[in-house]
Design a protein around this motif. Structure first.
Motif, PDB file in Angstrom:
ATOM      1  N   GLU A 170       0.701  -1.255  -0.001  1.00 47.69           N
ATOM      2  CA  GLU A 170       0.044   0.086  -0.101  1.00 47.69           C
ATOM      3  C   GLU A 170       0.993   1.353  -0.004  1.00 47.69           C
ATOM      4  O   GLU A 170       1.823   1.499   0.770  1.00 47.69           O
ATOM      5  CB  GLU A 170      -0.935  -0.164   1.239  1.00 47.69           C
TER       6      GLU A 170
ATOM      7  N   GLN B  64      -0.545   7.369  -0.527  1.00 46.18           N
ATOM      8  CA  GLN B  64      -1.946   7.630   0.050  1.00 46.18           C
ATOM      9  C   GLN B  64      -2.185   9.289   0.100  1.00 46.18           C
ATOM     10  O   GLN B  64      -2.398   9.460   1.383  1.00 46.18           O
ATOM     11  CB  GLN B  64      -2.077   6.798   1.135  1.00 46.18           C
TER      12      GLN B  64
ATOM     13  N   ASN C 257      -3.802  13.030   0.242  1.00 44.36           N
ATOM     14  CA  ASN C 257      -5.174  13.255   0.662  1.00 44.36           C
ATOM     15  C   ASN C 257      -5.705  14.099  -0.473  1.00 44.36           C
ATOM     16  O   ASN C 257      -4.860  14.958  -0.989  1.00 44.36           O
ATOM     17  CB  ASN C 257      -4.975  14.036   1.979  1.00 44.36           C
TER      18      ASN C 257
ATOM     19  N   TYR D  64      -4.548   4.147  -1.249  1.00 45.08           N
ATOM     20  CA  TYR D  64      -5.437   4.540  -0.199  1.00 45.08           C
ATOM     21  C   TYR D  64      -5.652   6.284  -0.059  1.00 45.08           C
ATOM     22  O   TYR D  64      -4.912   6.535   0.566  1.00 45.08           O
ATOM     23  CB  TYR D  64      -4.887   3.684   0.998  1.00 45.08           C
TER      24      TYR D  64
ATOM     25  N   GLU E 188     -10.368   6.350   2.035  1.00 37.92           N
ATOM     26  CA  GLU E 188     -10.920   6.558   3.371  1.00 37.92           C
ATOM     27  C   GLU E 188     -12.600   6.482   3.510  1.00 37.92           C
ATOM     28  O   GLU E 188     -13.072   6.135   4.325  1.00 37.92           O
ATOM     29  CB  GLU E 188     -10.187   7.731   3.952  1.00 37.92           C
TER      30      GLU E 188
ATOM     31  N   TYR F 244      -8.923   8.313  12.199  1.00 36.48           N
ATOM     32  CA  TYR F 244      -7.956   7.573  11.249  1.00 36.48           C
ATOM     33  C   TYR F 244      -7.972   6.191  11.337  1.00 36.48           C
ATOM     34  O   TYR F 244      -7.941   5.155  10.686  1.00 36.48           O
ATOM     35  CB  TYR F 244      -6.705   8.361  11.545  1.00 36.48           C
TER      36      TYR F 244
ATOM     37  N   ASP G 112      -8.608   2.224   9.464  1.00 33.97           N
ATOM     38  CA  ASP G 112      -7.710   1.451   9.317  1.00 33.97           C
ATOM     39  C   ASP G 112      -8.002  -0.069   9.630  1.00 33.97           C
ATOM     40  O   ASP G 112      -7.365  -0.923   8.928  1.00 33.97           O
ATOM     41  CB  ASP G 112      -6.302   1.656   9.801  1.00 33.97           C
TER      42      ASP G 112
ATOM     43  N   LEU H  45     -10.121  -1.231   6.637  1.00 34.70           N
ATOM     44  CA  LEU H  45      -9.185  -1.313   5.502  1.00 34.70           C
ATOM     45  C   LEU H  45      -8.471  -2.634   5.779  1.00 34.70           C
ATOM     46  O   LEU H  45      -8.194  -3.550   4.567  1.00 34.70           O
ATOM     47  CB  LEU H  45      -8.198  -0.217   5.395  1.00 34.70           C
TER      48      LEU H  45
ATOM     49  N   TYR I 229       2.887  -1.047   4.545  1.00 34.53           N
ATOM     50  CA  TYR I 229       2.461   0.012   4.405  1.00 34.53           C
ATOM     51  C   TYR I 229       3.438   1.119   4.218  1.00 34.53           C
ATOM     52  O   TYR I 229       4.442   1.017   5.153  1.00 34.53           O
ATOM     53  CB  TYR I 229       1.677   0.292   5.802  1.00 34.53           C
TER      54      TYR I 229
ATOM     55  N   VAL J  77       4.453   4.537   4.583  1.00 36.74           N
ATOM     56  CA  VAL J  77       4.074   5.835   5.341  1.00 36.74           C
ATOM     57  C   VAL J  77       5.286   6.593   5.983  1.00 36.74           C
ATOM     58  O   VAL J  77       6.156   5.625   6.360  1.00 36.74           O
ATOM     59  CB  VAL J  77       2.957   5.403   6.210  1.00 36.74           C
TER      60      VAL J  77
ATOM     61  N   GLN K  78       4.562   8.116  11.602  1.00 35.19           N
ATOM     62  CA  GLN K  78       3.367   7.643  11.992  1.00 35.19           C
ATOM     63  C   GLN K  78       3.860   6.187  12.654  1.00 35.19           C
ATOM     64  O   GLN K  78       3.052   5.145  12.743  1.00 35.19           O
ATOM     65  CB  GLN K  78       2.533   7.152  10.935  1.00 35.19           C
TER      66      GLN K  78
ATOM     67  N   TYR L  11       1.945   4.909  15.737  1.00 31.50           N
ATOM     68  CA  TYR L  11       0.623   4.667  15.348  1.00 31.50           C
ATOM     69  C   TYR L  11       0.473   3.167  14.504  1.00 31.50           C
ATOM     70  O   TYR L  11      -0.169   2.352  14.892  1.00 31.50           O
ATOM     71  CB  TYR L  11       0.077   5.831  14.112  1.00 31.50           C
ATOM     72  N   PHE L  12       1.440   2.833  13.771  1.00 29.24           N
ATOM     73  CA  PHE L  12       1.416   1.512  13.062  1.00 29.24           C
ATOM     74  C   PHE L  12       1.844   0.417  14.035  1.00 29.24           C
ATOM     75  O   PHE L  12       1.265  -0.769  13.980  1.00 29.24           O
ATOM     76  CB  PHE L  12       2.271   1.524  11.702  1.00 29.24           C
TER      77      PHE L  12
HETATM   78  N1  ARG Z   1      -3.503   9.644   4.157  1.00 29.22           N
HETATM   79  C1  ARG Z   1      -2.736   9.326   4.883  1.00 29.22           C
HETATM   80  C2  ARG Z   1      -1.795  10.514   5.278  1.00 29.22           C
HETATM   81  O1  ARG Z   1      -1.758  11.628   4.317  1.00 29.22           O
HETATM   82  C3  ARG Z   1      -1.787   8.291   4.961  1.00 29.22           C
HETATM   83  C4  ARG Z   1      -2.412   6.951   5.202  1.00 29.22           C
HETATM   84  C5  ARG Z   1      -1.540   5.834   5.434  1.00 29.22           C
HETATM   85  N2  ARG Z   1      -2.034   4.292   5.215  1.00 29.22           N
HETATM   86  C6  ARG Z   1      -2.992   3.930   6.226  1.00 29.22           C
HETATM   87  N3  ARG Z   1      -3.314   2.699   5.937  1.00 29.22           N
HETATM   88  N4  ARG Z   1      -3.242   4.632   7.296  1.00 29.22           N
HETATM   89  O2  ARG Z   1      -1.101  10.941   6.442  1.00 29.22           O
END
Ligand code: ARG
Length: 599
Positions: free
Chosen positions: A134, A137, A139, A174, A281, A331, A335, A338, A353, A355, A359, A362-363
């Protein structure tokens, strides 16, 4: 085709016979000395000193004697005879036993391996596992900036590398099409820019939206500094109304969302990046809430001051917030849904992922929660993190706050690449020049994003990224181009068309110089580099390897005459060139970079 590294297995075989140790064990202990004067492989004898109860140095000379006498004795063709005959000499140096491989064998084994299946050289056998990567992603309603570029390039190359290593790969996107940023953008659009929309050309609308979002942030920030909260509240109200399903706002959301998506698609197209699935999302929000309710009933989640949380303290992690106390989604809520979609619908074995590293916590929380939810494959989740991207101060004129948009960077790089091409090839046609400049620009950006360790920040310097002599894509692309041009020239001057097919009856004994041997050795490292890059999720190993290969190629190119060499030597050298071209092309392709026949 696995790591067809000339002679390494043979050395291990010889050592196994001489010492009685497992061949596999020896193979993993064998080292490649940095200095070629120390041989092609070095065996550290202290790994044996415990068993043999002798000093490593004593073992080194003892094993040396055994191997040398075996090497001399074996003339008849047995299973292992070949192994010894590859060895030119051995040297015991302190605790090490160094092996020198016959140059001709190195060249023969690597060139034959490449010639046998040029497209597949370096690839691995088909595996059962399905891997989802993935990445990208972005926005909607926000600008696509150079941090997003790093993400796309990393993800795309990981997709390519994983496929090459035999995995079934699903490339997933995503997009973040709901949330506070959307409300903020629409608020600003409605309040300050209502009449302008019609005047913006269709293909510029996505970027326009990104600017509106920045403006909204700026306006709200400035008002807050003066103690005025009203703008912030107005924007929040738009978000709330949108979430409640306000018809007018929903219509505007749908329309504007498309503008961003179209812009992103244009960028992917330009970069040659493809996705198999698109998640949004907005499509997982409801489902996420439902999952949270169920997990609350099951006792995996609990209420705390009205909010829904997962207590992860006993795993050394912070409390994970899943639903706000007013029941709205976060958020994390999305997830959960997802991940369920990924694991159950796509039946994936591994989930990666890509990212930003901010984060990281978070993960960790997410993956732990997925494990508690009972997803057996949750332990195969991996967060491929990456650092920030900045531009070197003063190198870019049009800036927006501190984010540099992808488009701004591309335009600047393209302009500079165009000038370089103009300087080198004033005689080329307009189309040809543009095509070359485009390939060089995309390559420079991608290589710049990929050649650093993903965890480290990047300070991107446009001039350096385009330097034909630096650690750049241009340097690697240029090595390929030089190989191509010699082959063309040889065809013109000697009227010879030599292809990899001719490797079958070539005599490689002419490839006897140090630079030829080094180039062959480097080529033979390619499969192992590909494997490691995929297994450890380290795409940056490839650009690093390609730079080394380019340097070895240059040394060969500068030292060994090709077109003017005598016939058999010429043939062997052209075959070496073809082998190098094959690996350059494939290696660059795995980075998502195209080659040029002229530049
Ligand atoms: N769109 C989110 C951002 O800009 C990142 C998403 C990452 N993927 C996920 N499965 N949380 O921070």
């Amino acid at each position: 085709m696995a790591g067809e590294s000339f002679g390494k297995e043979q050395v291990a075989k010889a050592l196994a016979l001489a010492t009685g140790k497992e061949e596999k064990e020896i193979l993993s202990a064998l080292e490649t000395p940095k200095d070629p004067k120390m041989g092609d492989y070095a065996f550290p004898c202290f790994t044996l000193s415990k068993d043999m109860k002798k000093s490593p140095a004593a073992i080194a000379s003892e094993v040396k004697k055994k191997i040398d006498s075996l090497n001399k004795k074996i003339i008849e063709k047995t299973e292992t005879a070949g192994s010894y005959l590859f060895i030119e000499k051995t040297e015991a140096v302190g605790p090490y036993l160094n092996f020198f491989i016959k140059k001709r064998h190195i060249a023969q084994s690597i060139i034959s391996a490449i010639a046998e299946a040029p497209e597949k050289f370096g690839s691995a056998r088909k595996k059962k596992e399905v891997v989802m990567v993935e990445f990208s992603q972005p926005n909607t309603h926000k600008a696509f900036h150079i941090g997003h570029l790093r993400n796309v390039v990393l993800g795309d190359s990981l997709v390519r590398i994983s496929k090459f290593n035999g995995y079934s790969v699903v490339a997933a996107n995503y997009m973040g099409d709901v949330g506070a940023h959307v409300g903020k953008c629409l608020w600003c659009l409605e309040k300050y820019h209502k009449g302008e929309i019609e005047k913006i050309p269709k293909e510029k609308k996505g970027e326009f939206l990104g600017e509106i979002y920045s403006e909204a942030s700026r306006r709200i920030e400035e008002a807050l500094e003066k103690g005025d909260k009203s703008l912030k509240e107005e924007a929040a109200l738009v978000s709330k109304k949108l979430e409640e399903g306000d018809a007018k706002l929903t219509k505007l959301w749908k329309e504007t969302r498309e503008w961003s998506i179209e812009e992103f698609m244009r960028i992917y197209d330009e970069l040659g990046v493809k996705f198999d699935v698109f998640f949004y999302e907005s499509e997982v929000e409801k489902k996420g809430k439902k999952i949270a309710e169920e997990l609350l009933k099951k006792g995996i989640m609990k209420r705390s001051e009205g909010a829904v949380i997962v207590d992860l303290k006993k795993y050394g992690l912070d409390v994970f917030l899943i639903l706000r106390s007013d029941g709205t989604a976060l958020y994390a809520t999305k997830d959960l849904a997802l991940a369920e979609e990924k694991f159950t619908k796509y039946k994936i074995d591994k989930s990666i992922y890509v990212v930003g590293s901010e984060q990281k916590m978070y993960f960790q929380q997410l993956f732990k929660t997925l494990e508690l939810m009972g997803f057996a494959k949750a332990k195969n989740c991996y967060h491929l993190a990456y650092g920030l991207v900045m531009l070197e101060e003063g190198k870019m004129s049009s800036r927006q706050g501190n984010v540099v948009k992808y488009r701004t960077l591309f335009d600047e790089v393209f302009k500079k690449a165009g000038k370089e091409i103009e300087k080198r090839h004033p005689d080329w046609g307009k189309k040809e020049k543009e095509e070359a400049a485009r390939k060089i620009s995309i390559a420079a950006m991608k290589f710049g994003m990929l050649s650093q360790d993903n965890n480290k920040p990047i300070i991107f310097n446009i001039e350096k990224a385009l330097d034909f002599e630096g650690d750049t894509a241009a340097y690697v692309q240029y090595a390929y181009t030089r190989a191509s041009s010699i082959i063309r020239k040889n065809y013109e001057e000697n009227k010879e068309k030599i292809t990899l097919e001719d490797a079958k009856d070539a005599d490689f004994s002419a490839l006897s110089s140090e630079s030829e041997k080094e180039l062959c050795k480097k080529l033979s490292d390619f499969p192992a580099v590909c494997e490691k890059a995929a297994a450890e999720y380290k795409p940056f190993l490839l650009p690093k390897y390609l730079l080394e290969l380019s340097k070895d190629f240059s040394a060969f190119y500068n030292e060994c005459p090709i077109i003017k060499a005598e016939k058999e030597t010429r043939k062997a050298r052209i075959l070496l060139l073809e082998s190098a071209r094959t690996v350059f092309k494939k290696g660059l392709e795995l980075c998502g970079i195209e080659v040029l026949e002229r530049m």
